[in-house]
Structure formats: C-alpha cells, structure tokens
Design a protein around this motif. Sequence first.
Motif, PDB file in Angstrom:
ATOM      1  N   GLY A  56      24.999   9.101   3.989  1.00  0.00           N
ATOM      2  CA  GLY A  56      23.607   9.822   4.282  1.00  0.00           C
ATOM      3  C   GLY A  56      22.807   8.751   4.724  1.00  0.00           C
ATOM      4  O   GLY A  56      22.833   7.714   4.510  1.00  0.00           O
ATOM      5  N   VAL A  57      22.168   9.050   5.782  1.00  0.00           N
ATOM      6  CA  VAL A  57      21.460   8.220   6.881  1.00  0.00           C
ATOM      7  C   VAL A  57      20.022   8.579   6.905  1.00  0.00           C
ATOM      8  O   VAL A  57      19.674   9.977   6.860  1.00  0.00           O
ATOM      9  N   ALA A  93      22.055   3.348   5.925  1.00  0.00           N
ATOM     10  CA  ALA A  93      22.891   4.486   5.233  1.00  0.00           C
ATOM     11  C   ALA A  93      22.115   4.341   3.876  1.00  0.00           C
ATOM     12  O   ALA A  93      21.989   3.203   3.164  1.00  0.00           O
ATOM     13  N   ILE A  94      22.238   5.269   3.125  1.00  0.00           N
ATOM     14  CA  ILE A  94      21.956   5.190   1.524  1.00  0.00           C
ATOM     15  C   ILE A  94      23.036   4.656   0.899  1.00  0.00           C
ATOM     16  O   ILE A  94      24.239   5.212   0.820  1.00  0.00           O
ATOM     17  N   ARG A 151       9.108  16.179   1.697  1.00  0.00           N
ATOM     18  CA  ARG A 151       8.046  17.148   2.148  1.00  0.00           C
ATOM     19  C   ARG A 151       6.965  17.030   1.210  1.00  0.00           C
ATOM     20  O   ARG A 151       5.836  17.447   1.560  1.00  0.00           O
ATOM     21  N   LYS A 152       7.163  16.796  -0.135  1.00  0.00           N
ATOM     22  CA  LYS A 152       6.399  16.840  -1.280  1.00  0.00           C
ATOM     23  C   LYS A 152       5.411  15.534  -1.312  1.00  0.00           C
ATOM     24  O   LYS A 152       4.053  15.526  -1.962  1.00  0.00           O
ATOM     25  N   ARG A 153       6.053  14.366  -1.396  1.00  0.00           N
ATOM     26  CA  ARG A 153       5.699  13.479  -1.590  1.00  0.00           C
ATOM     27  C   ARG A 153       6.252  12.145  -1.000  1.00  0.00           C
ATOM     28  O   ARG A 153       7.374  12.162  -0.415  1.00  0.00           O
ATOM     29  N   PRO A 154       5.725  10.821  -0.877  1.00  0.00           N
ATOM     30  CA  PRO A 154       6.376   9.613  -0.151  1.00  0.00           C
ATOM     31  C   PRO A 154       7.525   9.609  -0.928  1.00  0.00           C
ATOM     32  O   PRO A 154       7.676   9.515  -2.168  1.00  0.00           O
ATOM     33  N   VAL A 155       8.695   9.107  -0.201  1.00  0.00           N
ATOM     34  CA  VAL A 155       9.994   8.487  -0.631  1.00  0.00           C
ATOM     35  C   VAL A 155      10.231   7.238  -0.015  1.00  0.00           C
ATOM     36  O   VAL A 155      10.065   7.352   1.490  1.00  0.00           O
ATOM     37  N   TYR A 156      10.618   6.169  -0.584  1.00  0.00           N
ATOM     38  CA  TYR A 156      10.741   4.980   0.121  1.00  0.00           C
ATOM     39  C   TYR A 156      12.420   4.395   0.215  1.00  0.00           C
ATOM     40  O   TYR A 156      13.038   5.122  -0.606  1.00  0.00           O
ATOM     41  N   GLY A 157      12.584   3.722   1.145  1.00  0.00           N
ATOM     42  CA  GLY A 157      13.990   3.215   1.068  1.00  0.00           C
ATOM     43  C   GLY A 157      13.801   1.792   1.270  1.00  0.00           C
ATOM     44  O   GLY A 157      12.855   0.952   1.749  1.00  0.00           O
ATOM     45  N   TYR A 158      14.584   0.968   0.437  1.00  0.00           N
ATOM     46  CA  TYR A 158      14.677  -0.552   0.466  1.00  0.00           C
ATOM     47  C   TYR A 158      15.799  -0.953   0.796  1.00  0.00           C
ATOM     48  O   TYR A 158      16.955  -0.801   0.357  1.00  0.00           O
ATOM     49  N   VAL A 159      16.038  -2.037   1.654  1.00  0.00           N
ATOM     50  CA  VAL A 159      17.238  -2.479   2.536  1.00  0.00           C
ATOM     51  C   VAL A 159      17.687  -3.566   1.624  1.00  0.00           C
ATOM     52  O   VAL A 159      16.931  -4.784   1.359  1.00  0.00           O
ATOM     53  N   LEU A 160      19.158  -3.515   1.268  1.00  0.00           N
ATOM     54  CA  LEU A 160      19.888  -4.493   0.576  1.00  0.00           C
ATOM     55  C   LEU A 160      19.921  -5.854   1.247  1.00  0.00           C
ATOM     56  O   LEU A 160      20.131  -5.712   2.621  1.00  0.00           O
TER      57      LEU A 160
END
Length: 266
Positions: free
Chosen positions: A171-172, A202-203, A239-248
Amino acid sequence: MSEMIKKAIFPVAGLGTRFLPATKALPKEMMPIVDKPMIQYGIEEALACHIKQFIVVTGKQKRAIEDHFDCAFELEEKLRKSGKKRLLEEIKKLNEINIAYIRQGYPLGLGHAILCTKPFVKDEAFAVILSDDIIAPEDTLLKDMMKLYKKVAAPILALQRVPKSEIHRYGVIDGIEEEPGVFRIKKLVEKPEPEEAPSDLAIIGRYILTPDIFEILEKSEPGKGDEIQLTDALNKLLRKRPVYGYVLKGNRYDAGDKFGYLKATV
Ligand code: UTP
C-alpha cells in the motif's frame, strides 16, 4: 493529552501461502528466526514499549502459537532439575505474557481480522503489529509512533521508502511532509503499478489505529482478493480525520517473503 496505547493486536490468521508447503500445518508466525519464532520478536518489541495487553487473531492451524505462550510444566521441571536456569527463565517469561486469542473463522482479510477484535478493544486506540515484518531490535519505530500519537491523537501508519521495482507489493501513500519523517496522508493506493504509485512511501506492518476504524470496517464490502482490506477502510477514515505516516529510520525485514526471511535470519 491523548491516552496511552495499552493494547497490541497481532493478526496471524492469514494462510501464509508464500511459504507453502512449510505453512501447511505450521503457522508462518512460528517459523524461527534463529532461535525465536517470528511472532516473539513482535511481542518483545511491544513489551519494550510498555504494552502489556495482547490480542492475537488466529485461525486454522495456528494452535502452536497458543502453546508457545503457554506453561510447559514438564519442560520447566526438566530444566529446573538439570540446573539450566537461564533457559528456564526464558521459557517461563513466555507464559507470563497477557494474551487473549480470537478466532477469525474465515480469512476474510486483514481489515476483517482487525474488526474481530472490536469487543476486546472497545473505545481505545491500539497498536497493530504484523509479525512477519521484523524491525531491528535496536530500532525505536513503535516507540516513536507512540510518541507521535501522544501529540497528534490520530491514526499513524509506519512507512518505509522502497525501490520502484518493489512498490507493487505494498500500500503506498500520497501525503504532505509536515515535519521530517512525518506525513499527513492524503490518499492510499493498494499495490499500484510503478507508474501509478503516488510516492515511494510504502505502508509496513506497524499501525496505531483509533476505534473509529471499526465503524468503517463494519460497513466495508470485500475489495481486492475478495477480502476486507484495511487500506480501503483507511482511505475512508482519512476523509473524516487526519491520518499520519511515520517513516522508519532503521531496518525492516519482510520475513513473510522467502528472501526477506533469509536476510532476517542472517
Ligand atoms: P498477508 O497478506 O501477508 O497474508 O497478510 P499471509 O496469509 O500472512 O501470507 P501470504 O501472502 O499468503 O504468504 C498480512 C497480515 O494479515 C494477517 C496475516 O496473518 C498477516 O499477519 N491476516 C490476513 C489475517 O489475520 N487474516 C486474514 O484474513 C488475512
């Protein structure tokens, strides 16, 4: 301030088809990386983050996982009598971990496996650990994600930069970097062709999720591969709330893949 993460979910009900025939009767998560089964690395990683409640979503042929974290009376007696103290301690501590098991009757996908934990998680944020993603023990990925969660009180997905040739396996994300290594996610694309991938991020198998994901999963129809996909639900969530990604920052080994498994072992 947001609440602490107290629970970690380990979805292990997948069929492990990439490792057949080894995984016909043996759970993939019990395959050893040297002297410990894969799943134990993930459990130890969560324990190091002071998570003490574990929920393992199991399925058919996975009973060996429950046995691994159970009391082994005869073995313990034998080790005690023969004075093998260090081994005895190691074996006993496995039995002291607080694990609840839930059966996922049909392997209807990762999203469905997570939905099965709803009655146990209720209204708390929680971590999800995919135990075939082995994170180097010295890496603080989950700890850092929990720190970020305290600040943003929003779902966080672990990310890794991967080469273009491998991007179709993940998933990207498409997102905006808000601070170094922290992305506000705009969109997720599941297993894109290299030319359609919105980034090289990538997730990977660590998530912090909030309980509002359950509502979305409950309403989800099966997607790719006839499975309830977590990625689809996360796309609706963002679409409803913030979602974050954290890079390893460190290393990860995809031990669910044969070559990755060998690399993790070495
Ligand atoms: P994978 O897509 O890696 O599937 O699932 P898998 O079965 O583990 O392995 P392959 O691809 O067939 O070789 C990602 C995670 O989601 C869990 C798996 O156990 C794995 O930890 N999962 C998947 C479930 O718990 N239930 C499902 O229905 C599907």
